[in-house]
Motif scaffolding. Sequence first.
Motif, short mmCIF file in Angstrom:
data_model
loop_
_atom_site.label_atom_id
_atom_site.label_comp_id
_atom_site.label_asym_id
_atom_site.label_seq_id
_atom_site.Cartn_x
_atom_site.Cartn_y
_atom_site.Cartn_z
N LYS A 1 -6.49 67.71 -33.44
CA LYS A 1 -6.08 66.50 -34.18
C LYS A 1 -5.25 65.60 -33.26
O LYS A 1 -5.46 64.38 -33.19
CB LYS A 1 -5.22 66.95 -35.37
N GLU A 2 -4.32 66.22 -32.54
CA GLU A 2 -3.45 65.49 -31.63
C GLU A 2 -4.24 64.87 -30.48
O GLU A 2 -3.96 63.75 -30.04
CB GLU A 2 -2.37 66.45 -31.09
N SER A 3 -5.25 65.60 -30.02
CA SER A 3 -6.10 65.12 -28.93
C SER A 3 -6.86 63.87 -29.37
O SER A 3 -6.92 62.88 -28.62
CB SER A 3 -7.06 66.25 -28.55
N ALA A 4 -7.40 63.89 -30.60
CA ALA A 4 -8.12 62.72 -31.13
C ALA A 4 -7.16 61.54 -31.27
O ALA A 4 -7.50 60.40 -30.92
CB ALA A 4 -8.76 63.06 -32.47
N ALA A 5 -5.95 61.82 -31.75
CA ALA A 5 -4.95 60.76 -31.93
C ALA A 5 -4.55 60.16 -30.58
O ALA A 5 -4.39 58.95 -30.44
CB ALA A 5 -3.71 61.31 -32.64
N ALA A 6 -4.41 61.03 -29.58
CA ALA A 6 -4.02 60.57 -28.23
C ALA A 6 -5.12 59.70 -27.63
O ALA A 6 -4.83 58.69 -26.97
CB ALA A 6 -3.75 61.77 -27.33
N MET A 7 -6.39 60.06 -27.86
CA MET A 7 -7.52 59.26 -27.34
C MET A 7 -7.52 57.88 -27.98
O MET A 7 -7.77 56.87 -27.32
CB MET A 7 -8.85 59.97 -27.61
N LYS B 1 -7.05 54.30 -26.16
CA LYS B 1 -8.05 53.23 -26.34
C LYS B 1 -7.35 51.93 -26.72
O LYS B 1 -7.64 50.86 -26.16
CB LYS B 1 -9.01 53.66 -27.47
N THR B 2 -6.41 52.04 -27.66
CA THR B 2 -5.66 50.86 -28.11
C THR B 2 -4.86 50.28 -26.95
O THR B 2 -4.80 49.05 -26.77
CB THR B 2 -4.71 51.24 -29.26
#
Lengths: 232, 86
Positions: free
Chosen positions: B61-67, B71-72
Motif C-alpha cells: 500500500k505504501e509502495s503504491a502511495a509512494a509511486m 508521479k505528482t
Amino acid sequence: MLTKEQIEYLFAFCRKHWVNYYDVQIELVDHLANAIEDKIAANPKLAFEEALTQTHKSFGVRGFAPVVQEKQRAIERQSRRLLLQLFKQQFRWPKIILALMIFTLSFSLAPLLPNDYFDITIMIAIIIIMVIIAIAGYSLQRLEKKSGHKFLLLQYQNALNCAFLPLNLMTAIQLFPNEHKIMLNKLGTSGHLIGCLLLTLFVIMAVATCRVFKNIKQTLLKNYPEVFQIAA
Amino acid sequence: MYGYEITQRVKDLTGGELNITEGALYPLLHRLEGAGLLEVEMENIGNRIRKYYSLTKAGKKESAAAMEELKTFLQTMQFLIQPQLS
C-alpha cells in the motif's frame, strides 16, 4: 561457492569489526560471500582476502556500524509497536473480560482491607507481576545463552520500558509533594478507583509484555532453527 | 529478494546508472522492516543462511502511495520547468 572455512572467516571478520550479534552477522556474511563469489568469478586470480577488502570498502568509512545501529532502532520500533498492539488487543472482546475481572475483583476487595494496607497490597501485587515478567524475560536470555550466540533481537529492553508506565504513575502519585503525604487509601473510594485502575493497566501491560516475549521466542525459533534446535 | 540481489538487480535494470551502496541499502531495509513494510524469511542455502525480504500488505500500500507521490512530484516539476502557455 565459498568453503565452510571461508564462511567462518567472514563471521570472524564481522566480529573483528564489532558486529557481535548473530542475526546481523548472517546477513552481512551472505552479502560479503555473494560479492566475493562474483568478484572471483569475474577475476579468478583475485585472492579471497583482497576480494573481501574491496567488498568491505563498499560499506563506506563507517563500515558495518550504520547497519547495526539501524537494525537496533528497527527492533526497538517493532517491539514497541507490537507491545502497544497487543496491549490494545486486550481491550477487545472477549479478552477485555480479564481486565474487567481484575478491576472488579480488586475494587470489591479494596474496602475490605484494613486501613493503610491498600497501598501496600497494590505494591506487593505489582512486585509479584514484575517478578513474573522478569522470569519470562530471563527464560529468553537463557535460550540465547544456550544457543552460544548473541542476538540483536533480544536487546529489546529500551523498547519495553513503557510497560512500566502504570507503575511510574503510581509512584508519582505517592511522591506528589504535599504537606500531607498523599496515599491512595486516604482518598477513600477515589483512591481505590485510581489504585485498582492502575493495577489493572499494569496487569494488562504485563500480559502484553509476556506475549511480546513469546513472539520474540517464536521468531528466533522460526528464523534460526539450526541454532536453537541445538540449544533446545 | 535478498540484499545483494537487490543491489545487482537495480544496477542491471538501470544499466549501471543507479548504484545502491551497501552502507545505504541495509540500514534502509532494516528501517522498512522496523516500520512493518517489509517481512523476512530465512533460507539455508547450503553453507550459509540467506535473508529474503518481501513487501507486507502495508508495504504494498505504501509502495503504491509512494509511486503516486513521485508521479505528482514529477508532474509538478514538469509544470514549473516547462509551463504550458495558455
